[in-house]
Every structure is written in structure tokens, then in C-alpha cells.
Design a protein around this motif. Sequence first.
Motif, PDB file in Angstrom:
ATOM      1  N   UNK A 136       0.822  -1.219   0.000  1.00 46.85           N
ATOM      2  CA  UNK A 136       0.000   0.000   0.000  1.00 46.85           C
ATOM      3  C   UNK A 136       0.851   1.262   0.000  1.00 46.85           C
ATOM      4  N   UNK A 137       0.264   2.338  -0.479  1.00 46.75           N
ATOM      5  CA  UNK A 137       0.932   3.636  -0.459  1.00 46.75           C
ATOM      6  C   UNK A 137       0.832   4.235   0.951  1.00 46.75           C
ATOM      7  N   UNK A 138       1.591   5.292   1.193  1.00 43.94           N
ATOM      8  CA  UNK A 138       1.553   5.952   2.499  1.00 43.94           C
ATOM      9  C   UNK A 138       0.165   6.506   2.798  1.00 43.94           C
ATOM     10  N   UNK A 139      -0.515   6.996   1.784  1.00 49.87           N
ATOM     11  CA  UNK A 139      -1.849   7.558   1.984  1.00 49.87           C
ATOM     12  C   UNK A 139      -2.841   6.478   2.412  1.00 49.87           C
ATOM     13  N   UNK A 144      -4.227   9.231  10.201  1.00 46.79           N
ATOM     14  CA  UNK A 144      -4.824  10.556  10.301  1.00 46.79           C
ATOM     15  C   UNK A 144      -5.984  10.726   9.320  1.00 46.79           C
ATOM     16  N   UNK A 145      -5.995   9.935   8.255  1.00 50.83           N
ATOM     17  CA  UNK A 145      -7.047  10.032   7.248  1.00 50.83           C
ATOM     18  C   UNK A 145      -8.184   9.040   7.505  1.00 50.83           C
ATOM     19  N   UNK A 146      -8.038   8.207   8.534  1.00 49.25           N
ATOM     20  CA  UNK A 146      -9.043   7.193   8.825  1.00 49.25           C
ATOM     21  C   UNK A 146     -10.027   7.627   9.891  1.00 49.25           C
ATOM     22  N   UNK A 147     -11.092   6.855  10.041  1.00 45.48           N
ATOM     23  CA  UNK A 147     -12.139   7.097  11.037  1.00 45.48           C
ATOM     24  C   UNK A 147     -12.036   6.021  12.117  1.00 45.48           C
ATOM     25  N   UNK A 148     -11.478   6.337  13.285  1.00 46.98           N
ATOM     26  CA  UNK A 148     -11.290   5.306  14.314  1.00 46.98           C
ATOM     27  C   UNK A 148     -12.593   4.735  14.857  1.00 46.98           C
ATOM     28  N   UNK A 149     -13.678   5.517  14.820  1.00 50.50           N
ATOM     29  CA  UNK A 149     -14.963   5.006  15.307  1.00 50.50           C
ATOM     30  C   UNK A 149     -15.456   3.889  14.394  1.00 50.50           C
ATOM     31  N   UNK A 150     -15.450   4.153  13.091  1.00 48.46           N
ATOM     32  CA  UNK A 150     -15.848   3.113  12.142  1.00 48.46           C
ATOM     33  C   UNK A 150     -14.873   1.944  12.179  1.00 48.46           C
ATOM     34  N   UNK A 151     -13.575   2.253  12.330  1.00 47.66           N
ATOM     35  CA  UNK A 151     -12.575   1.201  12.424  1.00 47.66           C
ATOM     36  C   UNK A 151     -12.790   0.308  13.632  1.00 47.66           C
ATOM     37  N   UNK A 152     -13.218   0.906  14.741  1.00 45.87           N
ATOM     38  CA  UNK A 152     -13.504   0.114  15.928  1.00 45.87           C
ATOM     39  C   UNK A 152     -14.662  -0.840  15.706  1.00 45.87           C
ATOM     40  N   UNK A 153     -15.697  -0.370  15.022  1.00 49.27           N
ATOM     41  CA  UNK A 153     -16.838  -1.241  14.714  1.00 49.27           C
ATOM     42  C   UNK A 153     -16.415  -2.403  13.823  1.00 49.27           C
ATOM     43  N   UNK A 154     -15.620  -2.092  12.799  1.00 51.83           N
ATOM     44  CA  UNK A 154     -15.150  -3.137  11.887  1.00 51.83           C
ATOM     45  C   UNK A 154     -14.265  -4.134  12.624  1.00 51.83           C
ATOM     46  N   UNK A 183       0.452  -1.301  18.224  1.00 46.84           N
ATOM     47  CA  UNK A 183       1.866  -0.971  18.121  1.00 46.84           C
ATOM     48  C   UNK A 183       2.532  -1.520  16.876  1.00 46.84           C
ATOM     49  N   UNK A 184       1.759  -2.205  16.027  1.00 43.31           N
ATOM     50  CA  UNK A 184       2.300  -2.738  14.774  1.00 43.31           C
ATOM     51  C   UNK A 184       2.317  -1.625  13.731  1.00 43.31           C
ATOM     52  N   UNK A 185       3.338  -1.615  12.887  1.00 43.81           N
ATOM     53  CA  UNK A 185       3.441  -0.592  11.851  1.00 43.81           C
ATOM     54  C   UNK A 185       2.206  -0.624  10.954  1.00 43.81           C
ATOM     55  N   UNK A 186       1.598   0.536  10.667  1.00 48.39           N
ATOM     56  CA  UNK A 186       0.365   0.563   9.863  1.00 48.39           C
ATOM     57  C   UNK A 186       0.465  -0.199   8.548  1.00 48.39           C
ATOM     58  N   UNK A 187       1.601  -0.127   7.878  1.00 46.43           N
ATOM     59  CA  UNK A 187       1.733  -0.822   6.596  1.00 46.43           C
ATOM     60  C   UNK A 187       1.600  -2.323   6.776  1.00 46.43           C
ATOM     61  N   UNK A 188       2.141  -2.836   7.865  1.00 40.92           N
ATOM     62  CA  UNK A 188       2.067  -4.271   8.100  1.00 40.92           C
ATOM     63  C   UNK A 188       0.668  -4.692   8.537  1.00 40.92           C
ATOM     64  N   UNK A 209     -13.048  -2.630   2.044  1.00 35.81           N
ATOM     65  CA  UNK A 209     -12.482  -1.617   1.147  1.00 35.81           C
ATOM     66  C   UNK A 209     -11.181  -1.043   1.711  1.00 35.81           C
ATOM     67  N   UNK A 210     -10.356  -0.445   0.856  1.00 35.40           N
ATOM     68  CA  UNK A 210      -9.119   0.198   1.344  1.00 35.40           C
ATOM     69  C   UNK A 210      -9.402   1.260   2.412  1.00 35.40           C
ATOM     70  N   UNK A 211     -10.507   1.982   2.273  1.00 31.94           N
ATOM     71  CA  UNK A 211     -10.863   2.991   3.277  1.00 31.94           C
ATOM     72  C   UNK A 211     -11.192   2.344   4.611  1.00 31.94           C
ATOM     73  N   UNK A 212     -11.891   1.200   4.559  1.00 30.94           N
ATOM     74  CA  UNK A 212     -12.231   0.486   5.791  1.00 30.94           C
ATOM     75  C   UNK A 212     -10.976  -0.042   6.480  1.00 30.94           C
ATOM     76  N   UNK A 213     -10.026  -0.542   5.696  1.00 31.45           N
ATOM     77  CA  UNK A 213      -8.763  -0.997   6.277  1.00 31.45           C
ATOM     78  C   UNK A 213      -8.042   0.159   6.962  1.00 31.45           C
ATOM     79  N   UNK A 214      -8.072   1.323   6.333  1.00 30.30           N
ATOM     80  CA  UNK A 214      -7.426   2.495   6.930  1.00 30.30           C
ATOM     81  C   UNK A 214      -8.137   2.897   8.217  1.00 30.30           C
TER      82      UNK A 214
END
Length: 266
Positions: A136-139, A144-154, A183-188, A209-214
Motif C-alpha cells: 500500500x501507499x503511504x496515503x 490521520x485520514x481514517x475514522x477510528x470510530x468506524x474502524x472500531x466497529x469493523x 503498536x504494529x506498523x500501519x503498513x504491516x 475496502x481500502x478505506x475500511x482498512x485504513x
Amino acid sequence: MKALAARRHHPMALLVILLLALVATGGLYAAFQPSDAQAEGYTEEDIDAGEALFLANCATCHGRNAEGMTEADGTTVGPSLIGVGAAAVDFQVGTGRMPMQASGPQAPRKPTQMNEEQTRQLAAYVASLGPGPSVPTDEMVDPELGDPVNGGNIFRINCAMCHNAAGAGGALTEGKYAPPVVGVEPRHVYTAMETGPQNMPVFNDANLSPEAKRDVIAYLETLDETGSPGGISLGSVGPVTEGLYAWTIVLALLIGAAAWLGAKAK
């Protein structure tokens, strides 16, 4: 020529011409289409260097052509790497899981044996073997571009049953386990979801989706930054550990108090 001219009005002539045109078009497309490795920005030098690294470090288990190896009894020594993509190499080698230190039910995380450039070159070679998930790319992994609330639900719906709602990991069967993900690197984290290493299911773009993963990455980053506001986390494995600690401390105090009172009475 007369024979060809006589058959140009044959009912199948148009079909033959169409098939020849399709074959010619496909051949030209294949000739000029860059490989998956080249499409991801890897050069021929990267692929050649990666092949040398593969033969020196990976071919013993995965075969000289990365087609995988099995024992005489059918036991898999190393799976095929054709089609796993650069993302699988980035995760497995980038976290030190590969090359494996010893065979076992699961490859543990350990200090990496290859630097970032070598990992990239090895990923280039594996990507050249067949289409697969890319790094994946850095973006794509920027919390900072993700939604932690939605990420928590997922995360709670798809991941918490193995990794724990707090991302602390947990035991599985037959000596396997879900490792901690805080504590794992986001890319991994992203490449793990994309490739499904070890016992983990694959969460490709068709089901996450890539957005959901982020968003999941953003949630895990929030957990890492928040820590344990209630005090000692006790492993973050839930009420069983908390109850064990509580009863152990309370019972120890009660036994100590009883022993002290008994000694005073004498």
C-alpha cells in the motif's frame, strides 16, 4: 489465391477473421503490457536482485521457482509464492517472520534478517511471478485520514474474536495464536489484512475496502495512544484475568490476616 477468393463468402469466413483479429490484439497487448512488478514501480534490476536473494534464502522451502515444496508424505514444506504479490513479502519478511527460524505451527515475529531495500527487491521478484496484492501507499495506511470510530466497529465485528477487542491477541488451537496488533506498523497491519498470513482470513478489497482498512488502522493507533486509562492493563484479556488477580490478592490478604491473628492469639 483462387481458392481463398472462393471461400471469402463462406459463412465461417467472418468468424475466422474475427478470431485472427482477437489473437493479434491479445498478442500485441501482452507484448507491450508491463508486468505487475513493473507496474508497481520495480525495475529489472530490482527483480534480478530479488531473485538472487530468493535463491539464497527462500528456495530451500519454497522451491527454486517459488512453486512450493512438499515432503514425500504430502506435508507442505513451503507453499507456492506465485500470485501472493509484493504485499505478502512486505509483511512476512518486513516483520521478521520469514525466513523462518524453525518449522512450527506458526511463524513468530522476530528481528528482521533483511533490510528495507532487500525486502523491496524480494517483493519485486515475487510480484513478477504473478499478479497479487501490492504494497500500500503511504496515503492508504495514514491513520490521520481514517475514522477510528468506524474502524472500531469493523475491528470488533471481524477481528476481536481472535485478536481481542483491545488488540492484545489471544490463543488459538494446536499451538497457534493471534498476535497483538497494537503498536504494529500501519503498513504491516494493512498487508496482513490484504494477504491473510498464518491463520488469518483474507480481507481483500472485495470484502473490506481500502478505506475500511485504513479506518481499522486508525482505531489501532487510537488504542496505542490511549493506553490503559484505568491503570494496569493486566494483559487486556478481559474479566477472567481481572477476577484472578482480584481473588488472588484478596485471598492472600485474608490468609495473611488470619495467620497474623492466630499468631497474636498464641
